[in-house]
Motif scaffolding. Sequence first.
Motif, PDB file in Angstrom:
ATOM      1  N   SER A  96       0.929  -1.253   0.033  1.00 44.42           N
ATOM      2  CA  SER A  96       0.061   0.221  -0.112  1.00 44.42           C
ATOM      3  C   SER A  96       0.859   1.304   0.102  1.00 44.42           C
ATOM      4  O   SER A  96       0.408   2.296  -0.581  1.00 44.42           O
ATOM      5  CB  SER A  96      -1.025  -0.055   1.185  1.00 44.42           C
ATOM      6  N   THR A  97       1.838   1.134   0.847  1.00 46.75           N
ATOM      7  CA  THR A  97       2.729   2.518   0.842  1.00 46.75           C
ATOM      8  C   THR A  97       3.581   2.645  -0.589  1.00 46.75           C
ATOM      9  O   THR A  97       3.527   3.673  -1.222  1.00 46.75           O
ATOM     10  CB  THR A  97       4.053   2.103   1.908  1.00 46.75           C
ATOM     11  N   MET A  98       3.594   1.489  -1.361  1.00 47.12           N
ATOM     12  CA  MET A  98       4.254   1.642  -2.624  1.00 47.12           C
ATOM     13  C   MET A  98       3.186   2.086  -3.650  1.00 47.12           C
ATOM     14  O   MET A  98       3.497   2.794  -4.687  1.00 47.12           O
ATOM     15  CB  MET A  98       4.600   0.242  -3.123  1.00 47.12           C
ATOM     16  N   LEU A  99       1.937   1.852  -3.550  1.00 43.94           N
ATOM     17  CA  LEU A  99       0.851   2.167  -4.232  1.00 43.94           C
ATOM     18  C   LEU A  99       0.603   3.693  -4.112  1.00 43.94           C
ATOM     19  O   LEU A  99       0.740   4.453  -5.125  1.00 43.94           O
ATOM     20  CB  LEU A  99      -0.363   1.399  -3.891  1.00 43.94           C
ATOM     21  N   VAL A 100       0.702   4.272  -3.110  1.00 41.57           N
ATOM     22  CA  VAL A 100       0.573   5.573  -2.835  1.00 41.57           C
ATOM     23  C   VAL A 100       1.739   6.206  -3.404  1.00 41.57           C
ATOM     24  O   VAL A 100       1.502   7.384  -4.258  1.00 41.57           O
ATOM     25  CB  VAL A 100       0.571   6.044  -1.399  1.00 41.57           C
ATOM     26  N   CYS A 101       3.089   5.904  -3.250  1.00 43.47           N
ATOM     27  CA  CYS A 101       4.281   6.333  -3.604  1.00 43.47           C
ATOM     28  C   CYS A 101       4.114   6.450  -5.281  1.00 43.47           C
ATOM     29  O   CYS A 101       4.439   7.351  -5.908  1.00 43.47           O
ATOM     30  CB  CYS A 101       5.226   5.860  -3.351  1.00 43.47           C
ATOM     31  N   ASP A 102       3.508   5.332  -6.019  1.00 42.96           N
ATOM     32  CA  ASP A 102       3.354   5.153  -7.471  1.00 42.96           C
ATOM     33  C   ASP A 102       2.485   6.290  -7.900  1.00 42.96           C
ATOM     34  O   ASP A 102       2.749   7.032  -8.803  1.00 42.96           O
ATOM     35  CB  ASP A 102       2.842   3.992  -7.653  1.00 42.96           C
ATOM     36  N   TYR A 103       1.359   6.393  -7.523  1.00 35.39           N
ATOM     37  CA  TYR A 103       0.168   7.265  -7.986  1.00 35.39           C
ATOM     38  C   TYR A 103       0.376   8.702  -7.479  1.00 35.39           C
ATOM     39  O   TYR A 103      -0.219   9.670  -8.115  1.00 35.39           O
ATOM     40  CB  TYR A 103      -1.045   6.674  -7.683  1.00 35.39           C
ATOM     41  N   ILE A 104       1.056   8.985  -6.514  1.00 39.98           N
ATOM     42  CA  ILE A 104       1.456  10.393  -6.121  1.00 39.98           C
ATOM     43  C   ILE A 104       2.318  11.048  -6.870  1.00 39.98           C
ATOM     44  O   ILE A 104       2.441  12.355  -6.990  1.00 39.98           O
ATOM     45  CB  ILE A 104       1.395  10.600  -4.627  1.00 39.98           C
ATOM     46  N   SER A 105       3.018  10.382  -7.459  1.00 41.84           N
ATOM     47  CA  SER A 105       4.416  10.733  -8.009  1.00 41.84           C
ATOM     48  C   SER A 105       4.399  11.170  -9.452  1.00 41.84           C
ATOM     49  O   SER A 105       5.544  11.638 -10.059  1.00 41.84           O
ATOM     50  CB  SER A 105       5.545   9.798  -7.846  1.00 41.84           C
TER      51      SER A 105
END
Length: 604
Positions: A96-105
Amino acid sequence: MSTETQKTQLIRGGQFLVKETKAEDIFTPEDFNEEQEMMKDSVMEFIDREVWPKKEEFEKKNYALTQEIMEKAGELGFLGVSVPEEYDGLGMGFVSTMLVCDYISGATGSIATAFGAHTGIGTMPITLYGTEEQKKKYVPKLATGEVFGAYCLTEPGAGSDANSGKTKAVLSEDGKYYSITGQKMWISNAGFAGTFIVFARIEDDKYITGFIVEYDKENPNGISLGEEEKKLGIHSSSTRQVFFNETKVPVENLLAERGDGFKIAMNVLNIGRIKLAGACLDAQRRVIDGSVKYANERVQFNTAIAKFGAIKLKLAEMATAAYAGESAVYRASKNIEDRIALRVEEGNSHSEAELKSVEEYAIECSILKVACSEDIQHCSDEGIQIFGGMGFSADAPMESAWRDARIPRIYEGTNEINRMLAVGMLVKKAMKGHVDLLGPATAVGQELTGIPSMDKPDYSELFAEEKEILKNLKKIFLMVAGSAVQKFGAELEEHQQLLLASADILIEIYMAESTILRTEKNANRLGEDTQKEQIAMSQLYLYNAVDKITQKAKEGIVSFAEGDEQRMMLMGLKRFTKYQNQPNVVALRNTIAEKLTSENKYCF
């Protein structure tokens, strides 16, 4: 399932090279649960509302806008996704932390950098290494965006050689505080950060030490900031030098133990590397979206340029690289998450479990950092080419995307450093007995001197031939790297070009295998007819990987082998890269490109 059974099934870092991974055992983006899909939608909605419409503004060095967006992200909980709930975070898993990092960037490199610097290297050192008092004091404010973090490691004379920093920390006579004096450079978020993670050397210690340093503009305590740096890209990312002049830091703000700074820096960078890879993914999707839309709209010679074969080639290759990146990043992320869960079950604290689990997959972290950072650079470059003259104009989105895409190859250790690290760490794991390279490498040597089978295998099942080729590509790495280790031993690290070539072989194996396994898993559960384009991308990626591996392996072989040994290895290389059924690469690209242009976006 018992912990011991789970541990047996979960391969260790680097073991992908010598152990078979089954498709059903990997995690894919199609496996996101309901909570993760909701988080993904929330982040995308936030970026599309708050950031994407202001993309031009981010090119005008509007640092206040970056701070404003970060504050809003904090209010929505995005800055605290990986922070445990007891410190006002969401306490979500590594995927989930990776998912947020992915789509916020993806919208702009300025936000990607600010977010990554704050949530990763600005917050994680305290979350993972801090005392309970330090965590309670600093982490909640960082998790909510009340205070922003920055990471002060790099110095004018200390870049890749991080432990060579000259910044000094001197203990006061009463033993109550340290005075820190020195200069740090390229510090992301420096212009609006209130908490610095600072690395300095105490006396003549062999290793640097980490400190938590507070900064208040009204009471600077010997801290001064340089002007905002003039940069090629990430124009609204605050990047300054930070100067410390006898800055007083209470002894209780020493992070972990004296001399642990280098260990902290390296372990936090492992986390930063895989998250940097994730941060490149949505940037690729957005570049592809823009390129597809433009290609559909741009008419030349009475035809939309999307119909031209030259453009189809570019779109197909761009999408294939993005799909491969997604496949590999989320595969590794779930491995890390599962390893964390196992360690917690065994009694480790969450911070210790996360540190050890990411360290376990440090090879994969370096692989992903290199692959995804180079893919976004190539993707944005092709985006400019598809836009033609308009792509070179700052009025079109490709120009800024290309400039922003250049820095990830330098962040978190240059790609050259990470290539050498990947191979070096694998060799060390083999020496410790964590990855058995000797047995498989010996078997490859025996196979090279044996008579090859003339039987034609049955390749009727999906990816049967591709999987056989993957096995052979692994043999190539074992052949080249194994022979190199035998020849050079401890001096191997001095042969950097050989290490770089070996690393490229390793990278292509992991990325190709991840792509094929993702597609196989989805074809098995959804039906092959639903995965036509994904199958084409998997086959295209492998075809390109075989080409690259052939070139790099040949380069490596001729650099250290001569005579009969060289001839035998080159013959083995030819045998191991041979297709029985050569794929029609043009048809594969056309299949992928036509799906993209019919959907008018990246649709995988």
